[in-house]
Design a protein around this motif. Structure first.
Motif, short mmCIF file in Angstrom:
data_model
loop_
_atom_site.label_atom_id
_atom_site.label_comp_id
_atom_site.label_asym_id
_atom_site.label_seq_id
_atom_site.Cartn_x
_atom_site.Cartn_y
_atom_site.Cartn_z
N ASN A 133 0.95 -1.11 -0.02
CA ASN A 133 -0.01 -0.14 -0.10
C ASN A 133 0.87 1.18 -0.01
OD1 ASN A 133 -1.48 2.13 0.77
ND2 ASN A 133 -3.05 0.84 2.26
N PRO A 134 0.92 2.17 -1.05
CA PRO A 134 1.59 3.16 -1.18
C PRO A 134 1.37 4.20 0.17
CG PRO A 134 0.61 3.12 -3.20
CD PRO A 134 0.03 2.09 -2.23
N PHE A 135 0.30 4.30 1.01
CA PHE A 135 0.03 5.07 1.97
C PHE A 135 0.98 4.39 3.27
CE2 PHE A 135 -2.32 6.03 5.93
CZ PHE A 135 -2.14 7.26 6.09
N LEU A 136 0.88 3.18 3.17
CA LEU A 136 1.70 2.22 4.22
C LEU A 136 3.10 2.71 4.10
CD1 LEU A 136 1.12 0.53 6.43
CD2 LEU A 136 1.47 -1.55 4.93
N LEU A 137 3.45 2.66 2.93
CA LEU A 137 4.90 2.97 2.79
C LEU A 137 5.45 4.17 3.05
CD1 LEU A 137 5.64 1.30 -0.73
CD2 LEU A 137 6.21 0.36 1.48
N GLU A 138 4.65 5.31 2.79
CA GLU A 138 4.79 6.51 3.36
C GLU A 138 4.78 6.58 4.81
OE1 GLU A 138 2.11 9.87 2.06
OE2 GLU A 138 2.00 9.24 -0.03
N CYS A 139 3.83 5.88 5.44
CA CYS A 139 3.94 6.04 6.95
C CYS A 139 5.44 5.24 7.44
CB CYS A 139 2.60 5.35 7.56
SG CYS A 139 1.37 6.18 7.12
N PHE A 140 5.53 4.25 6.75
CA PHE A 140 6.84 3.40 7.13
C PHE A 140 8.09 4.32 6.89
CE2 PHE A 140 9.93 0.32 5.23
CZ PHE A 140 10.59 -0.12 6.64
N GLN A 141 8.18 5.27 5.75
CA GLN A 141 9.32 5.93 5.70
C GLN A 141 9.25 6.96 6.71
OE1 GLN A 141 9.25 7.41 1.69
NE2 GLN A 141 11.68 8.14 1.91
N GLU A 142 8.33 7.67 7.14
CA GLU A 142 8.25 8.59 8.20
C GLU A 142 8.54 8.16 9.46
OE1 GLU A 142 4.40 10.22 7.82
OE2 GLU A 142 4.73 11.13 5.87
N CYS A 143 8.29 6.97 9.81
CA CYS A 143 8.53 6.43 11.27
C CYS A 143 9.80 5.17 11.43
CB CYS A 143 7.48 5.80 11.84
SG CYS A 143 6.76 4.48 11.04
N SER A 144 10.51 5.44 10.03
CA SER A 144 11.55 4.32 10.11
C SER A 144 12.60 4.35 11.05
CB SER A 144 12.39 4.35 8.90
OG SER A 144 12.85 5.63 8.49
N GLU A 145 12.87 5.70 11.70
CA GLU A 145 14.04 5.89 12.50
C GLU A 145 13.41 5.55 14.18
OE1 GLU A 145 17.16 6.58 12.16
OE2 GLU A 145 16.80 6.39 9.95
N GLU A 146 12.11 5.69 14.04
CA GLU A 146 11.58 5.25 15.30
C GLU A 146 11.67 3.63 15.49
OE1 GLU A 146 7.52 5.33 17.96
OE2 GLU A 146 7.48 6.51 16.09
N ILE A 147 11.21 3.17 14.19
CA ILE A 147 11.26 1.54 14.17
C ILE A 147 12.77 0.84 14.43
CG2 ILE A 147 11.18 -0.22 12.41
CD1 ILE A 147 8.67 1.17 11.38
N ARG A 148 13.86 1.75 13.87
CA ARG A 148 14.94 1.29 14.13
C ARG A 148 15.54 1.17 15.47
NH1 ARG A 148 20.34 3.12 10.76
NH2 ARG A 148 19.34 5.26 10.63
N GLY A 149 15.04 2.50 16.22
CA GLY A 149 15.61 2.68 17.40
C GLY A 149 14.60 1.70 18.37
#
Length: 697
Positions: free
Chosen positions: A332-348
């Motif tokens: 889902n493109p919208f899901l990918l946008e959200c993933f990109q925006e919170c990717s640093e939080e996910i990594r942390g």
């Protein structure tokens, strides 16, 4: 000692009538601690500063500054109404008033004239009701915490069993659950399309641990094969989605439980693709439940960033790039946008995930949701902690001798600490502080506007404002250091909502620094700037205005040695001071006047006219007599024009012109450009004298 349970409860009476406040206080009795506010604004200030230390508010409707309904609106805006009960007391008996009061959250309504027994009984009943309510909330929250913690752990352990059989570390389950939780919370902030509540997100995150439960049925030689799977083996592997869903569908009990339903969606459809090319059912777009979409993305990301029997781990950046480039399936493109925006939080978060802290984080979110204000106030333990923090804040504020404040934009109101309110000689609660007469008189409209603008120009990432400024205290100017932290909302587009800060009197320190700076830049005897500081100031001006004309005047006091020898050095110092005063009076305030050393002075000024007339006037204004001593000066003048001019050259030219005048008999002045022939003659004479001296030697 008295225990906390023995402490009196605090009741705030807000009424503009002193008589009504006194009557209510007498009726309530001495078993409570009574505090009073004479208008709504003052009442709001008390609540803001004391918080849940206030057990009950008795609130009038008709009051100046801010009426009772406005107080209730502020209490609703700040969620205070859900923690502090309010009984409305008023002579207004119209049904519209009473209905509006209840709509705004009051617990009870008492009409005047007051009946002492009714007032006492309703106060006790309200306090008892809220006490039981808080105790019940604490018990329910504790039970939910334990139950959900057990559920979360059981599901996580079951997921770990699957991971263990799969020959992996077991962290995959936790990583998928953590990433799913972060993704869904971010989606919920961005859109209401999927109707994701905190409870649903927690349920999906918990159920995600079961996404690969169907792998229990996959043979070991296929599940743990280090190399590429054959077509037959891959077909076998793909059956884990249907098998996992079937296992949940075949449960004899609990099939209607939300957890089982969500787990079924995830098990069956977490390998579907947004373009419809996934398995087992070829669902397309939002036919795939958002729960399965989020878990699918989390599953792929963790697979990429984890070591497997068939591959090494990719970096976070590489995994992000591969997913966004479509190398790992269609999402889902919208899901990918959200993933990109919170990717640093996910990594942390994935870097610190453990079974314990993951379970605690999930449970805490559920409890927070269940204990939300629309159903409850904060638990008694939380209230105790909040009150303890407020007690510490008040204590340290009282000891710090700082003017501390809290400011809110809506309503525009500032609450000042006890010490600050006494130091400012203002109200403790200041409505519209940027327009308050006392603050305007103390700091001025321009400074308040500067503070106003500086706070609004901050960002949530950089919210601090610091500045030193002058204010007036009882008509006397004093210096203060101001530090503030702007407060921004948590909206997608943050909004400035107010600030907290402090102001410290630094007048003595500032004055000491000014004195030290003055000593470092000025001559102690005459008060004029010293040569070092004058040189720096003039050079900066010349650099800033290369097109201006600068006039250098180097001045020497004739026969100064005679004054010292005849009248003494103290008299000589007085002569220098007298001459310094004459020099300062002969030029403008922004011109530079400096003592170069001994009896030699420098003046520098900018002129946009022919300098000869001003220089003649200045020279004629200096001199005369001081206590019988005739003051005579010699002066050399040099002009700096154009970018080729520099301070050292101009100073040397003025010095050469001065030297020529002293050789010519003193008591006169000349421009460097007018005495080139004289300078050449002096150079010739000096050369001849040097030759004679050498011959005699």
């Amino acid at each position: 000692m008295h225990s906390a349970a023995d402490a009196k409860q605090t009741i705030l009476i807000v009424d503009d009538s002193a008589m009504n406040r006194a009557l209510l206080a007498d009726m309530i009795g001495e078993e409570y601690n009574i505090i009073e506010a004479e208008n709504g604004l003052e009442g709001v200030g008390c609540i803001q500063s004391m918080g849940t230390a206030i057990s009950l508010v008795l609130l009038d409707i008709v009051m100046p500054e801010m009426d009772g309904f406005e107080v209730l609106a502020v209490m609703n805006k700040n969620d205070w109404i859900k923690e502090i009960p309010v009984i409305m007391v008023s002579s207004e008996k119209a049904s519209s008033y009473i209905e509006r009061a209840y709509d705004l959250g009051v617990t009870d309504f008492i009409s005047r004239p007051f009946d002492a027994n009714i007032v006492r009984r309703r106060v006790k009943n309200t306090l008892m009701l809220y006490a039981k309510h808080r105790a019940l909330v604490g018990m329910v929250a504790d039970q939910i915490h334990e139950r959900e913690k057990g559920n979360s752990l059981m599901v996580a352990v079951l997921g770990h069993i699957v991971e263990f059989r799969n020959g992996e570390s077991g962290m995959h389950v936790l990583h998928v659950s953590t990433m799913t939780d972060i993704l869904l919370h971010h989606i919920a902030k961005r859109t209401e399309q999927y109707n994701l509540t905190t409870e649903q997100i927690s349920l999906i995150s918990m159920a995600s641990a079961l996404h690969d439960i169907g792998k229990i049925s996959i043979p070991d030689e296929v599940l743990n094969k280090p190399g590429r799977l054959t077509d037959e083996e891959f077909a076998c592997m793909k059956t884990h989605t249907v098998i996992g869903a079937q296992m949940l569908d075949d449960l004899p009990l609990y099939q209607n439980e939300p957890l089982v339903k969500v787990a079924y969606e995830i098990c069956r459809w977490h390998h579907e693709r947004y373009d419809g090319r996934g398995y087992p059912d070829g669902l397309k777009g939002d036919e795939i439940p958002i729960s399965a979409q989020a878990v699918a993305l989390a599953d792929v990301y963790d697979a990429l960033t984890s070591k497997r029997v068939y591959k090494d781990a990719y970096s976070h950046e590489k995994a992000l790039e591969m997913i966004l480039n479509g190398e790992c399936g269609a999402f889902n493109p919208f899901l990918l946008e959200c993933f990109q925006e919170c990717s640093e939080e996910i990594r942390g978060q994935l870097g610190t995930t453990s079974l314990t802290n993951h379970s605690n984080r999930t449970v805490d979110r559920i409890v927070e949701s269940v204990a939300r204000p629309e159903y409850t106030a904060a638990s008694s333990r939380t209230l105790s902690m909040l009150e303890y923090e407020r007690m510490k804040y008040r204590f340290f504020a009282s000891m710090s001798n700082e003017i501390q404040y809290e400011y809110t934009e809506d309503p525009a109101m500032m609450v000042v600490s006890d010490w600050g309110h006494s130091e400012l000689n203002s109200e403790q609660v200041v409505k519209n502080p940027y327009h308050d007469p006392r603050l305007l008189d103390m700091f001025g409209e321009e400074l308040l506007q500067e503070i106003h603008d500086a706070l609004r120009q901050t960002t949530p990432e950089d919210p601090i404002v610091r500045m030193d400024f002058e204010g007036k205290d009882n008509g006397k100017t004093r210096w203060y250091h101001f530090t503030a932290h702007a407060i921004w909302s948590n909206d997608d587009i943050p909004v400035y909502t107010g600030s907290i800060g402090k102001m410290v009197d630094i007048h003595e320190t500032h004055q000491h620094m000014v004195e030290l700076q003055h000593k470092a830049t000025h001559d102690q005897l005459t008060g004029l700037t010293n040569h070092t500081f004058a040189r720096k100031t003039i050079a900066e001006r010349m650099e800033a205005h290369p097109d201006h004309t600068f006039v250098f005047m180097l001045i020497d006091l004739d026969n100064f040695k005679q004054a010292n020898d005849t009248y003494g050095h103290l008299f000589g110092d007085q002569v220098l001071q007298y001459l310094s005063d004459q020099l300062k009076e002969s030029v403008r305030d922004n011109d530079v006047v400096a003592r170069v050393g001994g009896d030699e002075f420098l003046m520098c000024m900018e002129l946009n006219t022919d300098p000869r007339a001003p220089i003649a006037r200045i020279y004629d204004s200096i001199g005369g007599e001081f206590e019988g001593f005739k003051i005579s000066i010699s002066m050399g003048v040099a002009l700096a024009q154009g970018e080729s001019s520099d301070y050292d050259t101009m100073f040397r030219h003025a010095d050469q012109a001065l030297y020529a005048m002293k050789r010519a008999g003193r008591g006169q002045y000349a421009f460097y450009d007018d005495i080139q022939d004289m300078l050449e003659e002096i150079d010739t004479q000096d050369t001849a004298l040097s030759a004679i001296d050498l011959a005699e030697a």
